[in-house]
Write a protein that holds these residues in place. Structure first.
Motif, mmCIF file in Angstrom:
data_model
loop_
_atom_site.group_PDB
_atom_site.id
_atom_site.type_symbol
_atom_site.label_atom_id
_atom_site.label_comp_id
_atom_site.label_asym_id
_atom_site.label_seq_id
_atom_site.Cartn_x
_atom_site.Cartn_y
_atom_site.Cartn_z
ATOM 1 N N ASN A 41 1.363 -5.058 5.401
ATOM 2 C CA ASN A 41 2.714 -4.813 5.473
ATOM 3 C C ASN A 41 3.478 -4.280 4.475
ATOM 4 O OD1 ASN A 41 2.990 -5.849 8.183
ATOM 5 N ND2 ASN A 41 3.320 -7.870 7.418
ATOM 6 N N LEU A 42 2.972 -4.795 3.184
ATOM 7 C CA LEU A 42 3.769 -4.222 1.941
ATOM 8 C C LEU A 42 3.640 -2.716 1.596
ATOM 9 C CD1 LEU A 42 5.233 -4.732 -0.789
ATOM 10 C CD2 LEU A 42 2.967 -5.204 -1.743
ATOM 11 N N PHE A 43 2.540 -2.321 1.638
ATOM 12 C CA PHE A 43 2.142 -0.848 1.696
ATOM 13 C C PHE A 43 2.684 0.112 2.877
ATOM 14 C CE2 PHE A 43 -0.167 -2.820 -2.128
ATOM 15 C CZ PHE A 43 0.368 -2.200 -2.989
ATOM 16 N N ASN A 44 2.365 -0.276 4.014
ATOM 17 C CA ASN A 44 3.032 0.305 5.161
ATOM 18 C C ASN A 44 4.646 0.602 4.858
ATOM 19 O OD1 ASN A 44 4.199 0.234 7.993
ATOM 20 N ND2 ASN A 44 2.014 0.643 8.226
ATOM 21 N N ALA A 45 4.925 -0.448 4.525
ATOM 22 C CA ALA A 45 6.766 -0.391 3.994
ATOM 23 C C ALA A 45 7.004 0.878 2.988
ATOM 24 C CB ALA A 45 7.318 -1.698 3.877
ATOM 25 N N VAL A 46 6.344 0.436 1.915
ATOM 26 C CA VAL A 46 6.406 1.403 0.517
ATOM 27 C C VAL A 46 6.085 2.813 0.991
ATOM 28 C CG1 VAL A 46 5.373 2.047 -1.372
ATOM 29 C CG2 VAL A 46 5.950 -0.429 -0.920
ATOM 30 N N PHE A 47 5.023 2.966 1.671
ATOM 31 C CA PHE A 47 4.764 4.540 2.024
ATOM 32 C C PHE A 47 5.514 5.068 3.038
ATOM 33 C CE2 PHE A 47 0.686 3.169 -0.207
ATOM 34 C CZ PHE A 47 0.897 3.820 -1.289
ATOM 35 N N ARG A 48 6.082 4.176 3.851
ATOM 36 C CA ARG A 48 7.052 5.016 4.904
ATOM 37 C C ARG A 48 8.265 5.196 4.269
ATOM 38 N NH1 ARG A 48 6.341 4.456 10.098
ATOM 39 N NH2 ARG A 48 4.996 2.609 10.003
ATOM 40 N N VAL A 49 8.856 4.435 3.231
ATOM 41 C CA VAL A 49 10.062 4.682 2.466
ATOM 42 C C VAL A 49 9.814 5.892 1.641
ATOM 43 C CG1 VAL A 49 11.270 3.788 0.563
ATOM 44 C CG2 VAL A 49 11.002 2.430 2.547
ATOM 45 N N ARG A 50 8.457 6.022 1.078
ATOM 46 C CA ARG A 50 8.387 6.961 0.406
ATOM 47 C C ARG A 50 8.639 8.226 1.205
ATOM 48 N NH1 ARG A 50 5.172 8.214 -4.702
ATOM 49 N NH2 ARG A 50 4.590 10.313 -4.466
ATOM 50 N N SER A 51 8.047 8.125 2.268
ATOM 51 C CA SER A 51 8.057 9.347 3.190
ATOM 52 C C SER A 51 9.531 9.752 3.339
ATOM 53 C CB SER A 51 7.165 9.269 4.368
ATOM 54 O OG SER A 51 7.495 10.313 5.515
ATOM 55 N N GLU A 52 10.114 8.887 3.847
ATOM 56 C CA GLU A 52 11.683 9.082 4.264
ATOM 57 C C GLU A 52 12.527 9.611 3.288
ATOM 58 O OE1 GLU A 52 12.749 9.289 7.302
ATOM 59 O OE2 GLU A 52 11.258 8.426 8.571
ATOM 60 N N ALA A 53 12.194 8.956 1.886
ATOM 61 C CA ALA A 53 13.197 9.404 0.940
ATOM 62 C C ALA A 53 12.769 10.853 0.527
ATOM 63 C CB ALA A 53 12.894 8.424 -0.419
#
Length: 459
Positions: free
Chosen positions: A130-142
């Motif tokens: 969950n943690l890194f799924n969220a991190v890398f999705r935010v990275r992509s969107e940013a």
């Protein structure tokens, strides 16, 4: 039947209500209540995934499904049932489940409470948490938000080279690229290299960016850059992503305006497109993250001179490990103090002593300081470094000589000052640090998919 991804299903719930769909994904959890069970499944297109309800009376391979471990992959066919009164807006009642690949007891992510350090050793699997799924999705969107911002602002996107023969920062901490056998014991001659000279992995694309700014007006580069420093701090990596805009006719305060507008744009975009992820970070990573980001989005960033910053800090020198005085560099502890204690918001510190800044920064009339600024943010410290570039040929040439750089390495950069030179400015944003800031993650290794740091190049 064609697979339907969960992102599309989320957007078309009313249309798909009570219809049969087929999805594929990876098991997060399985709960077995003897005659019926629940699977939390995620296909990677959303953060939260979906709950699948399966009954022994409907699923022939019920016993096999009930014993699945985390990480197993499957395809599921079932009916979409809306559940507006529950935490999740819908669930899928399975009519058929096909197991594609089972994980066994050796699956590393079955361990509850895995540390971040352990997960770094499982970089090929950690995006499934969950943690890194969220991190890398935010990275992509940013990342997309930044491209969108500069496109809307009329910037031309430059894909700058990764190989370079010059050191933009003059620090000398570069990765050398060689086609010769460096372990042969023979004396190596740069003229025998593929490019006929010594070549390095680029630490910055700024110099190339300036050439485009003096043709297109506004340009930016966005890609990987490299520093060979043997540093193991939580903010440094040997390969990192760097956003570097350059703007003709812009002075230093214009530069600050762009940085401030950009940061606020990205935060607003993430609130609109990553609400669930930000709420997750706010709950489990950094309490108060959302409040912090909303404050940044609504605040006017402070702007103080380096001299004022030193005065602010000198009053509290007894609190610092590194004591400050005029001429010293501002350390992370000082950056945090300025942003979190003195001003309580992001701060631009500008007009630094020339001795601690790069050769290309414009010299002020006092001949002691340069038109440079760092954007400091609470929690992280320096997020952007910027300057008005020295557009005067003679002054730039003198600075190159002062710092002991080889004039021949910068011949084309100097020529820009002879062929239609204008005032211009630019900045560099450490993209990985931005991701740290908006997620609350404390270590740069945890916001880079496959971090390259000293002794770490496994994947």
């Amino acid at each position: 039947m064609k697979l339907l991804d969960l992102r599309t299903l989320d957007k078309t719930l009313e249309e798909k209500k009570d219809t049969i769909v087929e999805i594929g994904g990876w098991v997060r959890t399985v709960r077995d209540n003897k005659n019926f069970g629940f699977i939390t499944l995620n296909d990677g297109t959303t953060f939260k995934g979906v709950q699948i309800v399966f009954n022994a009376s409907d699923i022939e391979n019920y016993t096999e499904i009930a014993k699945l471990n985390t990480g197993s992959s499957l395809r599921c066919k079932g009916k979409v049932i809306l559940t507006p009164n529950n935490k999740q807006p819908y669930e899928i009642h399975a009519t058929e489940i096909e197991v594609l690949c089972k994980t066994g007891a050796d699956y590393p992510l079955q361990k509850k409470g895995s540390t971040l350090e352990f997960l770094r050793e499982q970089a090929y699997l950690r995006p499934r948490t969950n943690l890194f799924n969220a991190v890398f999705r935010v990275r992509s969107e940013a990342s997309f938000a930044l491209h969108k911002f500069f496109n809307e602002e009329g910037f031309v996107y430059l894909q700058a080279p990764i190989f370079t023969s010059s050191d933009c920062e003059g620090a000398g901490e570069l990765f050398k690229v060689s086609t010769q056998d460096i372990y042969s014991g023979k004396k190596l001659d740069p003229k025998d290299e593929l490019f006929g000279k010594s070549v390095f992995l680029s630490p910055s694309c700024q110099l190339e960016g300036e050439t485009f700014a003096l043709a297109f007006g506004k340009t930016y580069t966005f890609g990987p850059t490299f520093r060979a420093e043997n540093s193991n701090t939580v903010k440094h990596a040997n390969e990192f992503w760097h956003l570097e805009p350059e703007m003709a006719f812009y002075e230093l305060f214009d530069d600050m305006d762009v940085m401030e507008k950009m940061i606020k744009y990205v935060i607003k975009y993430l609130f609109e497109h990553c609400k669930a992820e930000l709420e997750f970070f706010d709950s489990f990573v950094e309490k108060g993250l959302i409040e912090k980001l909303k404050l940044v989005e609504s605040s006017d960033f402070a702007r103080i001179t380096y001299t004022q910053a030193i005065k602010d800090l000198e009053k509290h020198n007894d609190k610092f490990e590194y004591k400050v005085k005029w001429g010293s560099d501002i350390q992370t502890e000082h950056e945090k103090f300025l942003t979190q204690v003195v001003y309580g918001k992001p701060v631009f510190v500008y007009d630094y002593p020339k001795e601690i800044k790069a050769f290309y920064m414009k010299l002020n009339d006092d001949n002691k300081t340069v038109k440079a600024t760092d954007l400091l943010v609470p929690g992280i410290g320096e997020l952007c470094g910027a300057s008005e570039r020295e557009e005067r040929y003679d002054v730039l040439l003198n600075r190159i000589h002062e710092l002991g750089l080889n004039e021949k390495d910068y011949w084309w950069y100097l020529n820009l000052r002879k062929f239609g030179s204008v005032k211009h400015s630019g900045f560099g944003l450490g993209f990985d640090r931005l991701v740290m800031y908006v997620t609350g993650m404390q270590n740069i290794r945890d916001v880079i998919p496959f971090p390259r740091t000293p002794k770490n190049c496994e994947y």
